[in-house]
Motif scaffolding. Structure first.
Motif, mmCIF file in Angstrom:
data_model
loop_
_atom_site.group_PDB
_atom_site.id
_atom_site.type_symbol
_atom_site.label_atom_id
_atom_site.label_comp_id
_atom_site.label_asym_id
_atom_site.label_seq_id
_atom_site.Cartn_x
_atom_site.Cartn_y
_atom_site.Cartn_z
ATOM 1 N N ASN A 44 75.504 -9.238 65.285
ATOM 2 C CA ASN A 44 74.183 -8.616 65.295
ATOM 3 C C ASN A 44 73.728 -8.317 66.719
ATOM 4 O OD1 ASN A 44 74.013 -8.680 62.573
ATOM 5 N ND2 ASN A 44 72.743 -10.513 62.459
ATOM 6 N N LEU A 45 73.909 -9.303 67.585
ATOM 7 C CA LEU A 45 73.501 -9.100 68.974
ATOM 8 C C LEU A 45 74.268 -7.941 69.602
ATOM 9 C CD1 LEU A 45 72.980 -12.356 71.072
ATOM 10 C CD2 LEU A 45 71.384 -10.499 70.615
ATOM 11 N N PHE A 65 73.031 -4.775 68.458
ATOM 12 C CA PHE A 65 71.681 -4.584 68.978
ATOM 13 C C PHE A 65 71.716 -4.092 70.422
ATOM 14 C CE2 PHE A 65 67.783 -6.530 70.885
ATOM 15 C CZ PHE A 65 66.880 -5.674 70.270
ATOM 16 N N LEU A 107 67.679 2.782 64.800
ATOM 17 C CA LEU A 107 68.776 2.746 63.842
ATOM 18 C C LEU A 107 69.531 1.416 63.852
ATOM 19 C CD1 LEU A 107 70.120 4.358 61.661
ATOM 20 C CD2 LEU A 107 71.684 5.283 63.352
ATOM 21 N N PRO A 108 69.978 0.931 65.035
ATOM 22 C CA PRO A 108 70.660 -0.370 65.005
ATOM 23 C C PRO A 108 69.764 -1.464 64.449
ATOM 24 C CG PRO A 108 70.606 0.508 67.245
ATOM 25 C CD PRO A 108 69.978 1.528 66.361
ATOM 26 N N GLN A 109 68.450 -1.341 64.715
ATOM 27 C CA GLN A 109 67.538 -2.370 64.201
ATOM 28 C C GLN A 109 67.542 -2.389 62.679
ATOM 29 O OE1 GLN A 109 63.690 -2.544 65.912
ATOM 30 N NE2 GLN A 109 64.405 -2.114 67.987
ATOM 31 N N ALA A 110 67.530 -1.201 62.088
ATOM 32 C CA ALA A 110 67.554 -1.144 60.628
ATOM 33 C C ALA A 110 68.869 -1.701 60.105
ATOM 34 C CB ALA A 110 67.371 0.301 60.164
ATOM 35 N N ILE A 123 70.787 -3.932 61.523
ATOM 36 C CA ILE A 123 70.867 -5.380 61.705
ATOM 37 C C ILE A 123 69.973 -6.091 60.694
ATOM 38 C CG2 ILE A 123 70.418 -7.261 63.318
ATOM 39 C CD1 ILE A 123 71.100 -5.200 65.530
ATOM 40 N N LEU A 124 68.808 -5.498 60.428
ATOM 41 C CA LEU A 124 67.920 -6.126 59.455
ATOM 42 C C LEU A 124 68.649 -6.308 58.127
ATOM 43 C CD1 LEU A 124 64.188 -5.253 59.423
ATOM 44 C CD2 LEU A 124 65.285 -6.277 57.454
ATOM 45 N N THR A 125 69.338 -5.248 57.743
ATOM 46 C CA THR A 125 70.143 -5.348 56.534
ATOM 47 C C THR A 125 71.207 -6.432 56.691
ATOM 48 O OG1 THR A 125 69.879 -2.966 56.454
ATOM 49 C CG2 THR A 125 71.381 -3.933 54.885
ATOM 50 N N ALA A 126 71.872 -6.431 57.845
ATOM 51 C CA ALA A 126 72.968 -7.366 58.063
ATOM 52 C C ALA A 126 72.487 -8.804 57.999
ATOM 53 C CB ALA A 126 73.624 -7.092 59.413
ATOM 54 N N ILE A 127 71.307 -9.067 58.541
ATOM 55 C CA ILE A 127 70.809 -10.441 58.534
ATOM 56 C C ILE A 127 70.660 -10.935 57.096
ATOM 57 C CG2 ILE A 127 68.823 -11.909 59.073
ATOM 58 C CD1 ILE A 127 68.294 -10.161 61.519
ATOM 59 N N VAL A 128 70.057 -10.083 56.268
ATOM 60 C CA VAL A 128 69.800 -10.514 54.901
ATOM 61 C C VAL A 128 71.111 -10.661 54.116
ATOM 62 C CG1 VAL A 128 68.566 -9.989 52.786
ATOM 63 C CG2 VAL A 128 67.546 -9.454 54.985
ATOM 64 N N PHE A 159 65.690 -10.567 70.224
ATOM 65 C CA PHE A 159 65.219 -9.402 69.486
ATOM 66 C C PHE A 159 63.800 -9.051 69.897
ATOM 67 C CE2 PHE A 159 68.219 -10.524 65.741
ATOM 68 C CZ PHE A 159 69.211 -9.737 66.293
ATOM 69 N N LEU A 217 63.085 -7.250 63.621
ATOM 70 C CA LEU A 217 64.266 -8.106 63.616
ATOM 71 C C LEU A 217 63.895 -9.538 63.945
ATOM 72 C CD1 LEU A 217 67.101 -6.040 65.293
ATOM 73 C CD2 LEU A 217 66.591 -6.449 62.899
ATOM 74 N N SER A 236 69.375 8.673 66.711
ATOM 75 C CA SER A 236 68.080 8.191 66.251
ATOM 76 C C SER A 236 66.945 9.187 66.468
ATOM 77 C CB SER A 236 67.724 6.898 66.971
ATOM 78 O OG SER A 236 68.669 5.930 66.649
ATOM 79 N N VAL A 260 61.636 1.681 61.835
ATOM 80 C CA VAL A 260 62.671 0.816 61.251
ATOM 81 C C VAL A 260 62.450 0.663 59.748
ATOM 82 C CG1 VAL A 260 63.666 -1.490 61.257
ATOM 83 C CG2 VAL A 260 62.996 -0.435 63.397
ATOM 84 N N ILE A 299 63.225 3.834 57.868
ATOM 85 C CA ILE A 299 64.682 3.989 57.674
ATOM 86 C C ILE A 299 65.136 3.148 56.487
ATOM 87 C CG2 ILE A 299 66.949 3.489 58.668
ATOM 88 C CD1 ILE A 299 65.843 4.176 61.381
ATOM 89 N N LEU A 300 64.637 1.926 56.416
ATOM 90 C CA LEU A 300 65.100 1.009 55.371
ATOM 91 C C LEU A 300 64.703 1.458 53.972
ATOM 92 C CD1 LEU A 300 64.520 -2.521 56.890
ATOM 93 C CD2 LEU A 300 66.682 -1.469 56.298
ATOM 94 N N GLU A 302 71.984 -3.336 49.120
ATOM 95 C CA GLU A 302 71.864 -4.636 49.755
ATOM 96 C C GLU A 302 71.121 -5.634 48.871
ATOM 97 O OE1 GLU A 302 69.258 -4.497 52.949
ATOM 98 O OE2 GLU A 302 69.562 -6.593 53.484
#
Lengths: 115, 936
Positions: A40-41, A44, A72-75, A77-82, B643, B651, B716, B733, B736-737, B748
């Motif tokens: 993730n980092l 990021f 975009l990376p934030q979105a 990663i958010l998915t990845a965290i969950v 973050f 995040l 982006s 963010v 996008i989600l 997901e």
């Protein structure tokens, strides 16, 4: 700062890989957690280190002005965290179930499905 | 599409015929012959057109992208083979009616036989090479099933396996060859391929293409060095041997050579590869046939020899030789099929096939003997029989072959020698079986004539031998002419089909073969003694040992790589990833790029150092699990801080709440696992792993540095520009989600839901014995629900829920959203479980969490589906602004409903996972753990 982040990421990867090579399944899980943090980092930081300007559009404006962090990376990663959490939860429960059946948390002793 | 119908009929028959099995053998035999009869009638009207030298092509596209089409072609060659397949097919069906015993699985037999017939018709009628390949493989498979028809016999199973391995392997080579032809020509349609002969022969890939296709043909047609499978295929029931392994399937390779003759033949490579293979096969088959005591073994080797003869004729490359080859295909099919049937009758009536025991059968079954002797005479090449005519043509062609120097004598010599052997083994078949004294202790004695109808197929075929032998031009002339013309692709050389061409050199060769053969047979004991001196190679034993060896080898390799150890896989994976990526990364350069580095400030540096320390600490302290977990949570929290520092509030919030839930989860689950683990691995393993981990870490550092210091462009911009006008939200963010990448999010939360339900079902019936004390031997606390914790957590719940509603509502425009709100709600509820116990909490939360999860996914999906109702694609979002008194103007968006689905799924899934785990340690649900609970 970039150099420092690179070190952090490298060490997180090294730590996770070492843990994943252990025989205890719990350590494997710990390794996986660190690995997901490291990944993730990495995702990021590759879009650049931006301080103090999150990707929010100011009130009244149609779009952002000036430099903001890459959303975009934030979105992603958010998915990845969950996702990482749900996979982890599943793995952990699987371990417990396996422990109940096999009576060990040693991966080398879990090779056989016959108990 | 009548040609497709011809091919499909037997396949339909294969399904329908077994239904008649209950009604007896006669019924099923009649039912099975219907497809052949209808097919013959379908083909009959084409005769006129084919006689005019035209080919009928029927074409339907199937998969044009890969050049595969359902196209069928009927020309002289195809017709000749189709007639062989259909006519002999009917005779075999009739014969098998009497050959099979009542208790045998006749339904399976006839079904397979028809399946084979359809596949074989498919080969000869296909106009598309890929389509032909499909049928080609099908014949191999059906042949396997038919050879092993008596699958209680080990020999039958092994013979079947060998045949499948050889012909299947050849099929693979053929496929490669066909694909190469497709590459060269650009089409798999036969008319294109046949017209492109010069292009193929001139192509650089021609030699390899030719070799691959010939391997396919040679394996199928049992040519040296692949010939050994055919004699072992004789374990099959005799009708199968007669049909597949003498008359039709083994001719498929011959057919392929004839079919592709215009495209591939006419080069030196073709000449040497084909003619020498044919020559060797011709000799070996004829020689070995002489020494076989098994009736079918003799016939099998004779078949190998005759297939070699046909191959040799094709290899010679002259047009007359090709005509002779096609002619011999017909002749061999007729006399060999009848001989096999006769051998089957003898086997049937005497109970053995050993020629040392069956003698003097003339006295017991004169009718069968007469038929078999005529057919055997044809095999030997006796004048006035069909075998003679094509053999004369063969001798003539062997003489015509102008090899340089002394080699010119080779083909006629080989031909004569093979002729001598052929006469000798034919004489043996006649004399040894029907004369030569009395039968010696036969299992069935006395033998007598078989049922009347069993002899009819033999009679018809023997009649054909005679008719062709005496009136060749009249009986087979027109068919042979169009077949030869189709094989050669147009011009047919002048030839006359006649019983005798006067006194010439070929006739002399025939004479030599006769006298030589008879002398050889009369002196056979000397040859047997001579042959005895050599140790015979048992191909089956060799083949089996190769199979075993390959099996053991693969097992050893597999065991080396796949020993069941997960760490070993991980190790191999890391090493592979490392080595594979090392080279390209070195090419790219690990060097630090041109971008300016941002300054380091003290708080960040401190944070980074603590993060590094915590990570290292987790590893070093990994034997104490609780300590390790605490350090692990420090890692997670500092990542959240990172973050936050670098402009990712969403995040940071997510990571923070996930971290809380993760640690609770780990603590809950580790409760039952040993708290401390002993040192399991050796020092060497540990240092090796440290080395690998460090190498990977250094690599990742360099990659990160190289990435961070190079300019890049992001996509982006699009999201930043369209978030507000397109998605109606200012938190890019979140937009996008729930909007731009809403489909990803839907996937997901589905994963999340599945994981939670999986956990629920896994834990539902689990009973675990909790440790009585902690690892130091101290008893657990007697107060499971401390009053202070209870009193503080209860008023916190409404507050926390309010916060989560707030976070949820503002999510579209400011940091927050369904994920984060869901996690906050989950944490708030879990704190109630921790503080007040599962029972207390469950009395107050009535809805099962499975329902919440399902509801969440359903809401999100339905929101997506809803956009169909308005004619938009899945998950198109819609928003508007509304205003209410007091609150003022606010936004309404379908994305909010979607986010609600996300929220519910996250809440449900998290709580389902944690409560499933937590319940195990609750005294009310588990008796065995009554003295302790809530290991948290």
């Amino acid at each position: 700062m970039e150099t420092l982040m690179a070190y952090v990421i490298g060490i997180l990867f090294a730590a996770s890989i070492y843990m994943m090579l252990r025989r205890s399944i719990v350590k494997l899980v710990i390794g996986l957690i660190i690995l997901s943090n490291a990944a993730n980092l990495l995702i990021f930081v590759v879009s650049g280190l931006t301080r103090g300007s999150p990707p929010l559009i100011p009130d009244g404006a149609g779009e952002v002005t000036g430099v903001v962090a890459d959303p975009l990376p934030q979105a992603l990663i958010l998915t990845a965290i969950v996702i990482a959490f749900s996979v982890l939860a599943f793995a952990v429960v699987l371990i417990r179930r396996a422990y109940e059946v096999v009576g060990t948390d040693d991966l080398d002793e879990m090779k056989d499905t016959d108990t | 599409m009548s040609l497709a119908l011809v091919v499909m009929l037997p396949f339909m028959g294969a399904v329908i015929a077994p239904q008649f099995a209950q009604a007896g053998r006669t019924a099923i035999a009649i039912a099975s012959s219907v497809p052949s009869l209808v097919a013959l009638m379908t083909l009959f009207p084409y005769w006129e057109r084919l006689a005019g030298g035209n080919a009928v092509i029927q074409h339907v596209e199937w998969l044009p992208q890969i050049g595969l089409s359902l196209s069928f072609r009927l020309d002289g060659l195809a017709l000749l083979f189709a007639l062989l397949i259909l006519v002999i097919g009917i005779l075999i069906i009739l014969y098998a009616r009497y050959y099979l015993k009542k208790h045998e699985n006749v339904g399976k037999f006839y079904s397979l036989l028809l399946l084979f017939q359809g596949a074989m018709l498919g080969i000869v009628l296909s106009n598309n090479l890929l389509l032909m390949l499909v049928f080609w493989e099908l014949t191999s498979v059906v042949s396997f099933l038919l050879i092993s028809f008596w699958n209680h016999k080990q020999d039958a199973r092994r013979g079947a396996r060998m045949a499948l391995a050889i012909t299947g392997g050849g099929g693979l080579a053929l496929m490669a060859g066909v694909l190469l032809i497709g590459q060269i020509v650009g089409s798999y349609e036969l008319e294109v391929v046949l017209a492109a002969g010069d292009q193929i022969r001139a192509h650089a890939l021609y030699p390899i293409t030719l070799a691959l296709i010939l391997v396919g043909a040679f394996t199928k047609s049992a040519q040296f060095p692949f010939h050994f499978w055919l004699p072992h295929a004789m374990q099959a029931p005799t009708p199968v041997s007669a049909y597949l392994h003498s008359a039709t399937m083994v001719k498929a390779g011959i057919f392929l050579m004839a079919r592709l003759y215009p495209a591939l033949a006419g080069t030196e490579q073709w000449f040497y590869m084909v003619s020498f293979t044919g020559m060797i096969t011709l000799l070996i088959g004829a020689y070995v046939a002489m020494f076989k005591h098994d009736l079918k073994g003799l016939l099998a080797h004779s078949t190998v020899s005759h297939l070699g003869l046909i191959t040799l004729l094709f290899g010679m490359g002259t047009k007359l030789a090709a005509v002779a080859a096609v002619f011999h295909v017909v002749n061999h099919a007729t006399f060999k099929a009848s001989l096999f049937m006769a051998a089957g009758i003898i086997d049937h009536e005497t109970g053995t096939r050993d020629m040392r025991r069956i003698n003097g059968l003339w006295r017991y079954m004169p009718h069968t003997a007469t038929l078999a002797m005529v057919a055997a005479a044809s095999m030997a090449g006796v004048p006035l029989l069909n075998g003679f005519i094509s053999k004369e043509m063969f001798f003539a062609e062997a003489l015509e072959l102008n090899l340089p120097g002394i080699w010119a004598y080779l083909p006629p010599l080989v031909a004569t020698l093979a002729g001598i052997f052929a006469v000798a083994y034919s004489a043996r078949f006649i004399h040894d079986v029907f004369f030569n004294g009395q039968p010696k202790n036969l299992p069935v004695f006395p033998p007598h004539e078989p049922p009347r109808y069993m002899k009819i197929p033999v009679e018809i075929l023997v009649f054909a031998c005679l008719a062709v032998g005496m009136f060749p031009a009249f009986s087979v002339g027109p068919l042979l002419f169009i077949a030869a013309s189709a094989t050669l692709g147009g011009e047919v050389p002048d030839y006359t089909l006649a019983v005798a061409h006067g006194f010439n050199l070929p006739l002399l060769m025939s004479f030599a073969a006769f006298s030589g053969g008879l002398v050889m047979y009369s002196q056979r004991q000397r040859f047997f003694d001579f042959h005895e001196r050599f140790k015979e190679i048992d191909e089956k034993a060799v083949f089996e040992s190769v199979v075993t060896w390959v099996g053991n080898l693969s097992e050893r390799v597999t065991n080396k790589l796949e020993n069941g150890s997960l760490q070993r896989y991980a190790l191999l994976l890391f090493l592979t990833a490392f080595t594979v990526t090392l080279w390209p990364l070195t090419e790219l350069g690990f060097s630090i790029g041109s971008n300016e580095l941002s300054p380091v400030d003290y708080p960040s540096a401190l944070g980074a150092l603590v993060l590094i320390g915590a990570a290292i600490g987790t590893v070093v302290m990994h034997r104490q699990r609780l300590t390790s977990l605490i350090l692990l949570s420090v890692v997670g929290l500092l990542v959240a801080v990172a973050f936050a520092t670098f402009s990712a509030p969403d995040l940071a919030l997510t990571q923070l709440s996930v971290e809380v839930v993760t640690i609770i989860l780990l603590v809950l689950s580790l409760f039952y696992l040993p708290a401390q683990t002993p040192v399991e691995t050796t020092a060497f393993t540990r240092w090796r792993d440290v080395g690998i981990a460090l190498a990977a870490g250094i690599g990742m550092t360099l990659v990160t540095l190289a990435l961070l210091t190079r300019p890049f462009s992001s996509i982006s911009e699009f999201f930043l520009e369209n978030s507000k006008p397109g998605g109606g939200g200012t938190n890019v963010v979140n937009v996008i989600l729930v909007d731009f990448r809403g489909f990803d999010t839907l996937g997901e939360i589905t994963v999340l839901a599945i994981a939670a339900l999986g956990i629920y079902s896994m834990m539902k019936y689990t009973k675990l014995q909790a440790p009585a004390t902690d690892r130091l031997g101290n008893p657990w606390s007697k107060d499971p629900h401390p009053t202070m914790l209870m009193q503080i957590s209860r008023p916190l719940l409404p507050l926390a829920l309010m916060v989560s509603v707030f976070i949820f509502l503002r999510g579209h425009n400011l940091p927050g959203g369904g994920f984060i709100a869901g996690l906050i709600t989950a944490v708030a509820l879990i704190s109630q479980y921790i503080a007040s116990g599962v029972d207390w909490s469950e009395q107050r939360v009535k809805t099962p969490y499975q329902i919440v999860v399902a509801l969440g996914v359903a809401i999100a999906t339905l929101t997506g589906v809803g956009s169909y109702a308005f004619g938009y694609p899945f998950l198109t979002s819609w928003f508007t602004y509304a205003s209410l008194p007091v609150i003022g103007k606010f936004e309404l968006a379908t994305a909010m409903i979607f986010d609600l689905g996300v929220y519910l799924t996250v809440v449900g899934a998290t709580l389902l996972a944690l409560t499933s785990l937590g319940k195990l340690s609750d005294p009310s649900t588990k008796v065995s753990a009554s003295h302790n609970e809530g290991g948290v």
